[in-house]
Design an enzyme around this catalytic site. Sequence first.
Site, PDB file in Angstrom:
ATOM      1  N   ARG A 104      16.282-118.700  12.698  1.00 45.97           N
ATOM      2  CA  ARG A 104      15.721-117.495  12.066  1.00 45.97           C
ATOM      3  C   ARG A 104      16.699-116.363  12.343  1.00 45.97           C
ATOM      4  O   ARG A 104      16.972-116.029  13.499  1.00 45.97           O
ATOM      5  CB  ARG A 104      14.340-117.178  12.642  1.00 45.97           C
ATOM      6  CG  ARG A 104      13.871-115.792  12.241  1.00 45.97           C
ATOM      7  CD  ARG A 104      12.417-115.550  12.517  1.00 45.97           C
ATOM      8  NE  ARG A 104      11.577-116.249  11.570  1.00 45.97           N
ATOM      9  CZ  ARG A 104      10.290-115.973  11.356  1.00 45.97           C
ATOM     10  NH1 ARG A 104       9.698-115.012  12.035  1.00 45.97           N
ATOM     11  NH2 ARG A 104       9.593-116.637  10.464  1.00 45.97           N
ATOM     12  N   HIS A 131      12.678-117.683   2.748  1.00 44.16           N
ATOM     13  CA  HIS A 131      11.794-118.204   3.807  1.00 44.16           C
ATOM     14  C   HIS A 131      11.173-119.519   3.298  1.00 44.16           C
ATOM     15  O   HIS A 131       9.977-119.602   3.023  1.00 44.16           O
ATOM     16  CB  HIS A 131      10.708-117.173   4.123  1.00 44.16           C
ATOM     17  CG  HIS A 131       9.934-117.454   5.378  1.00 44.16           C
ATOM     18  ND1 HIS A 131      10.264-118.471   6.253  1.00 44.16           N
ATOM     19  CD2 HIS A 131       8.835-116.853   5.908  1.00 44.16           C
ATOM     20  CE1 HIS A 131       9.404-118.467   7.264  1.00 44.16           C
ATOM     21  NE2 HIS A 131       8.529-117.513   7.077  1.00 44.16           N
ATOM     22  N   GLN A 134       7.925-121.381   4.784  1.00 40.33           N
ATOM     23  CA  GLN A 134       6.626-120.808   4.437  1.00 40.33           C
ATOM     24  C   GLN A 134       6.134-121.354   3.098  1.00 40.33           C
ATOM     25  O   GLN A 134       4.941-121.564   2.906  1.00 40.33           O
ATOM     26  CB  GLN A 134       6.729-119.280   4.375  1.00 40.33           C
ATOM     27  CG  GLN A 134       5.410-118.597   4.125  1.00 40.33           C
ATOM     28  CD  GLN A 134       4.420-118.762   5.272  1.00 40.33           C
ATOM     29  OE1 GLN A 134       4.755-118.511   6.408  1.00 40.33           O
ATOM     30  NE2 GLN A 134       3.204-119.194   4.968  1.00 40.33           N
ATOM     31  N   ASP A 219       3.073-109.835   0.626  1.00 42.55           N
ATOM     32  CA  ASP A 219       3.746-109.857   1.933  1.00 42.55           C
ATOM     33  C   ASP A 219       3.891-108.401   2.378  1.00 42.55           C
ATOM     34  O   ASP A 219       3.645-107.475   1.592  1.00 42.55           O
ATOM     35  CB  ASP A 219       5.119-110.539   1.765  1.00 42.55           C
ATOM     36  CG  ASP A 219       5.860-110.764   3.078  1.00 42.55           C
ATOM     37  OD1 ASP A 219       5.246-110.625   4.164  1.00 42.55           O
ATOM     38  OD2 ASP A 219       7.071-111.066   3.021  1.00 42.55           O
ATOM     39  N   CYS A 259       1.825-114.742   3.916  1.00 44.44           N
ATOM     40  CA  CYS A 259       2.492-115.540   4.956  1.00 44.44           C
ATOM     41  C   CYS A 259       2.114-115.086   6.366  1.00 44.44           C
ATOM     42  O   CYS A 259       2.265-115.843   7.314  1.00 44.44           O
ATOM     43  CB  CYS A 259       3.993-115.511   4.752  1.00 44.44           C
ATOM     44  SG  CYS A 259       4.745-113.888   4.945  1.00 44.44           S
ATOM     45  N   ARG A 288       1.848-124.483   8.328  1.00 49.09           N
ATOM     46  CA  ARG A 288       3.216-124.426   8.832  1.00 49.09           C
ATOM     47  C   ARG A 288       3.467-125.600   9.768  1.00 49.09           C
ATOM     48  O   ARG A 288       4.533-126.220   9.752  1.00 49.09           O
ATOM     49  CB  ARG A 288       3.466-123.100   9.573  1.00 49.09           C
ATOM     50  CG  ARG A 288       3.400-121.843   8.704  1.00 49.09           C
ATOM     51  CD  ARG A 288       4.535-121.795   7.689  1.00 49.09           C
ATOM     52  NE  ARG A 288       5.823-121.846   8.324  1.00 49.09           N
ATOM     53  CZ  ARG A 288       6.462-120.804   8.867  1.00 49.09           C
ATOM     54  NH1 ARG A 288       5.919-119.601   8.783  1.00 49.09           N
ATOM     55  NH2 ARG A 288       7.631-120.938   9.432  1.00 49.09           N
TER      56      ARG A 288
HETATM   57  N1  NVA Z   1       9.156-110.719   4.610  1.00 52.27           N
HETATM   58  C1  NVA Z   1       8.750-110.840   5.982  1.00 52.27           C
HETATM   59  C2  NVA Z   1       8.197-112.198   6.262  1.00 52.27           C
HETATM   60  C3  NVA Z   1       7.705-112.388   7.676  1.00 52.27           C
HETATM   61  C4  NVA Z   1       7.224-113.776   7.956  1.00 52.27           C
HETATM   62  C5  NVA Z   1       9.932-110.542   6.890  1.00 52.27           C
HETATM   63  O1  NVA Z   1      11.043-110.976   6.584  1.00 52.27           O
HETATM   64  O2  NVA Z   1       9.751-109.844   7.888  1.00 52.27           O
HETATM   65  N1   CP Z   2       4.896-116.319   8.456  1.00 48.51           N
HETATM   66  C1   CP Z   2       5.761-116.361   9.473  1.00 48.51           C
HETATM   67  O1   CP Z   2       6.888-116.829   9.348  1.00 48.51           O
HETATM   68  O2   CP Z   2       5.262-115.887  10.648  1.00 48.51           O
HETATM   69  P1   CP Z   2       6.075-115.582  11.989  1.00 48.51           P
HETATM   70  O3   CP Z   2       6.977-114.416  11.714  1.00 48.51           O
HETATM   71  O4   CP Z   2       5.007-115.265  12.994  1.00 48.51           O
HETATM   72  O5   CP Z   2       6.865-116.793  12.374  1.00 48.51           O
END
Ligand code: NVA
Ligand code: CP
Length: 303
Positions: A104, A131, A134, A219, A259, A288
Amino acid sequence: MSIRHFLSLTDLSPQELEHVINTAITLKKAHREGQINKQLEQKVLGMIFEKSSTRTRVSFEAGMTQLGGAALFLSSRDTQLGRGEPIEDSARVLSRMVDIIMIRTFGHDIVERFAKHSQVPVINALTDTYHPCQLLADIQAYVEHRGSPKGKKVAWIGDGNNMCHSYINAAALCDFQLSIACPKGFEPDAKLVDQYKDRVTITHDPIEAVKDADWVVTDVWASMGQEEEQKAREQQFADFQVNHVLMAHANHDAVFMHCLPAHRGEEVSAELLEDKSISIVWDEAENRLHAQKALMLFLLGKI
Ligand code: NVA
Ligand code: CP
């Protein structure tokens, strides 16, 4: 056999995606029945996090343990990655020690460079651009609640962000139409939209996007790394909240997904998020676990 990575949803063919989703559904049932599955015994997953996470970390770690393997949490704060060791060197070293790696991070080029130098499968666990993990959970949730998404209308409301981009990929792979409603200036990547223009439409009117939709998703307005834009975005996105009033324009059996983490009162109303007749966000979150177990089995050639 060449190594299979999962950097975006399009790393799977439509048939492979369906196979992963069906396996996830089977694994979920087996897990609930208490069946033991040690298909990844002795396997180690390396988990590199340069951004925060609750669901991703716990689902990968729990999933690996449930399949008989182990997972290592590697925060860039405590590894040499955070002190400037090149991503290419980290990939070469880590992939000699573990069997599969998830990352990540910020720039999508980081996972691409990592994968290029890795001897083992690499999973994108969120970048600024995509992502895909997800989406596996979301597709699984839709299939479980409503059946095949083929031919359905999906409405994305809000920022044209990493999740939105992965929904664009999903539209092509699952054969659904995607209507995206975002404020002006927050559209998804123009090249990606153009690539899938036969199934993606952009509007600045949430009602138009949600009209007759079967699946509505949103989101956060400010993603990780955009914290300083939060206040400005709250104003720019004010007309883009998903709530019961907006959902009234969707099909009568439409589902709502997010998500998570959710900001109640911003992109989604608290009432809608908690409305079990529409919102399937908790099943989506649970998936997930099951979907990524299926993904790891697939990438490691076990299914
Ligand atoms: N769009 C959000 C998704 C978090 C799971 C982010 O990138 O922070
Ligand atoms: N939806 C998601 O990826 O959650 P986290 O940021 O908690 O991993």
